[in-house]
Design a protein around this motif. Structure first.
Motif, PDB file in Angstrom:
ATOM      1  N   HIS A  18      11.483  -3.827  -3.852  1.00 10.47           N
ATOM      2  CA  HIS A  18      11.074  -2.420  -3.903  1.00 10.47           C
ATOM      3  C   HIS A  18      11.274  -1.913  -2.486  1.00 10.47           C
ATOM      4  CE1 HIS A  18       8.218   0.602  -4.199  1.00 10.47           C
ATOM      5  NE2 HIS A  18       7.715   0.566  -3.062  1.00 10.47           N
ATOM      6  N   ILE A  19      11.224  -2.547  -1.447  1.00 16.06           N
ATOM      7  CA  ILE A  19      11.545  -2.198  -0.063  1.00 16.06           C
ATOM      8  C   ILE A  19      13.063  -1.838   0.049  1.00 16.06           C
ATOM      9  CG2 ILE A  19      11.441  -2.903   2.370  1.00 16.06           C
ATOM     10  CD1 ILE A  19       8.959  -4.265   1.779  1.00 16.06           C
ATOM     11  N   PRO A  54       0.901  -1.199   0.241  1.00 15.67           N
ATOM     12  CA  PRO A  54      -0.007  -0.092   0.008  1.00 15.67           C
ATOM     13  C   PRO A  54       0.748   0.997   0.072  1.00 15.67           C
ATOM     14  CG  PRO A  54      -0.694  -1.872   1.427  1.00 15.67           C
ATOM     15  CD  PRO A  54       0.485  -2.203   1.119  1.00 15.67           C
ATOM     16  N   LEU A  55       0.532   2.393  -0.570  1.00 18.33           N
ATOM     17  CA  LEU A  55       1.187   3.495  -0.595  1.00 18.33           C
ATOM     18  C   LEU A  55       1.442   4.123   0.727  1.00 18.33           C
ATOM     19  CD1 LEU A  55      -0.835   5.376  -3.527  1.00 18.33           C
ATOM     20  CD2 LEU A  55       1.257   4.235  -3.703  1.00 18.33           C
ATOM     21  N   GLU A  56       0.679   3.946   1.911  1.00 17.15           N
ATOM     22  CA  GLU A  56       0.775   4.246   3.141  1.00 17.15           C
ATOM     23  C   GLU A  56       2.480   3.630   3.687  1.00 17.15           C
ATOM     24  OE1 GLU A  56      -3.368   5.110   2.486  1.00 17.15           O
ATOM     25  OE2 GLU A  56      -1.990   3.372   2.092  1.00 17.15           O
ATOM     26  N   VAL A  57       2.577   2.394   3.290  1.00 19.73           N
ATOM     27  CA  VAL A  57       3.784   1.680   3.495  1.00 19.73           C
ATOM     28  C   VAL A  57       5.018   2.406   2.923  1.00 19.73           C
ATOM     29  CG1 VAL A  57       5.077  -0.568   3.519  1.00 19.73           C
ATOM     30  CG2 VAL A  57       2.754  -0.771   3.962  1.00 19.73           C
ATOM     31  N   ASP A  58       4.871   2.791   1.693  1.00 18.05           N
ATOM     32  CA  ASP A  58       5.940   3.601   0.897  1.00 18.05           C
ATOM     33  C   ASP A  58       6.216   4.857   1.835  1.00 18.05           C
ATOM     34  OD1 ASP A  58       6.010   1.749  -0.828  1.00 18.05           O
ATOM     35  OD2 ASP A  58       5.689   2.772  -2.490  1.00 18.05           O
ATOM     36  N   PHE A 116       5.722   5.627   4.924  1.00 21.81           N
ATOM     37  CA  PHE A 116       6.530   5.330   6.036  1.00 21.81           C
ATOM     38  C   PHE A 116       7.887   5.031   5.634  1.00 21.81           C
ATOM     39  CE2 PHE A 116       8.216   2.795   9.530  1.00 21.81           C
ATOM     40  CZ  PHE A 116       7.678   3.243  10.720  1.00 21.81           C
ATOM     41  N   LEU A 117       8.272   4.079   4.756  1.00 17.70           N
ATOM     42  CA  LEU A 117       9.646   3.822   4.304  1.00 17.70           C
ATOM     43  C   LEU A 117      10.441   5.058   4.060  1.00 17.70           C
ATOM     44  CD1 LEU A 117       8.941   0.454   1.993  1.00 17.70           C
ATOM     45  CD2 LEU A 117       9.562   0.778   4.592  1.00 17.70           C
ATOM     46  N   ARG A 118       9.935   5.901   3.128  1.00 15.26           N
ATOM     47  CA  ARG A 118      10.784   7.079   2.973  1.00 15.26           C
ATOM     48  C   ARG A 118      10.857   7.898   3.993  1.00 15.26           C
ATOM     49  NH1 ARG A 118       6.753   7.070  -1.683  1.00 15.26           N
ATOM     50  NH2 ARG A 118       7.550   6.018  -3.469  1.00 15.26           N
TER      51      ARG A 118
END
Length: 181
Positions: free
Chosen positions: A144-145, A110-114, A116-118
């Motif tokens: 990706h991660i 999900p975009l929310e995970v991206d 958080f990661l960024r």
């Protein structure tokens, strides 16, 4: 070694399992937390998703096409009433191992995970991803991660949503096997 569980999950109507009060990935996170005693940092969408599966899929596809950077909120599950964001920041900063949980949506996290990661420093951290899915498996999400974080991404755990919701003993066995317990 200090660890933390970071998870995004969605309740309400889910693929193949109907309406649920706790999302598929959250159920797996609970089992990991019981086995590791790690606190849980929950990633939440700033704007809640529709309660229906189809409504959520429509929104996700639209946001992906538009290149949206999803706004998030964070909730700490550590059994205290302290400032949740400060506690989550401290728990994340102290951790060298991050159990990262997310569903596979349209082949990606999900975009929310991206978001958080960024938004976090992953220097010196090891990520152990765990996912829930409807049959797709991880796809290219570990790569990706790794590309977003530069962290050491280790082999993960994939559980179908149906198993997560309907077979807690199978989830426990899978988690124990993954953790080497």
């Amino acid at each position: 070694m200090t660890s933390v569980i970071v998870v995004f999950s969605r309740a309400n109507e889910n693929y193949e399992v109907g309406y649920v009060t706790e999302g598929n990935t959250a159920k797996v996170a609970d089992v990991i937390a019981a086995a590791t005693v790690a606190p849980i940092i929950e990633i939440l969408p700033a704007e809640p998703y529709p309660t229906t599966y189809d409504g959520t899929v429509e929104r996700v596809k639209r946001e992906m096409e538009d290149g949206v950077e999803a706004a998030i909120a964070i909730r700490m599950h550590a059994g205290n009433d302290a400032d949740a964001s400060a506690s989550a920041d401290a728990a994340f900063a102290e951790a060298d191992t991050v159990y990262l949980g997310y569903p596979i949506w349209c082949g990606v996290p999900p975009l929310e995970v991206d978001t958080f990661l960024r938004g976090h420093d992953w220097t010196g951290k090891t990520i152990l991803p765990f996912i829930t899915h409807g049959g797709s498996g991880f796809k290219e999400t570990p790569e990706h991660i790794a590309a977003l974080t530069g962290a050491d991404v280790r082999p993960g755990l994939a559980v179908t949503g149906v198993v997560a919701q309907r077979d807690p003993e199978a989830v426990r066995r899978a988690v124990d096997g993954w953790l080497g317990a």
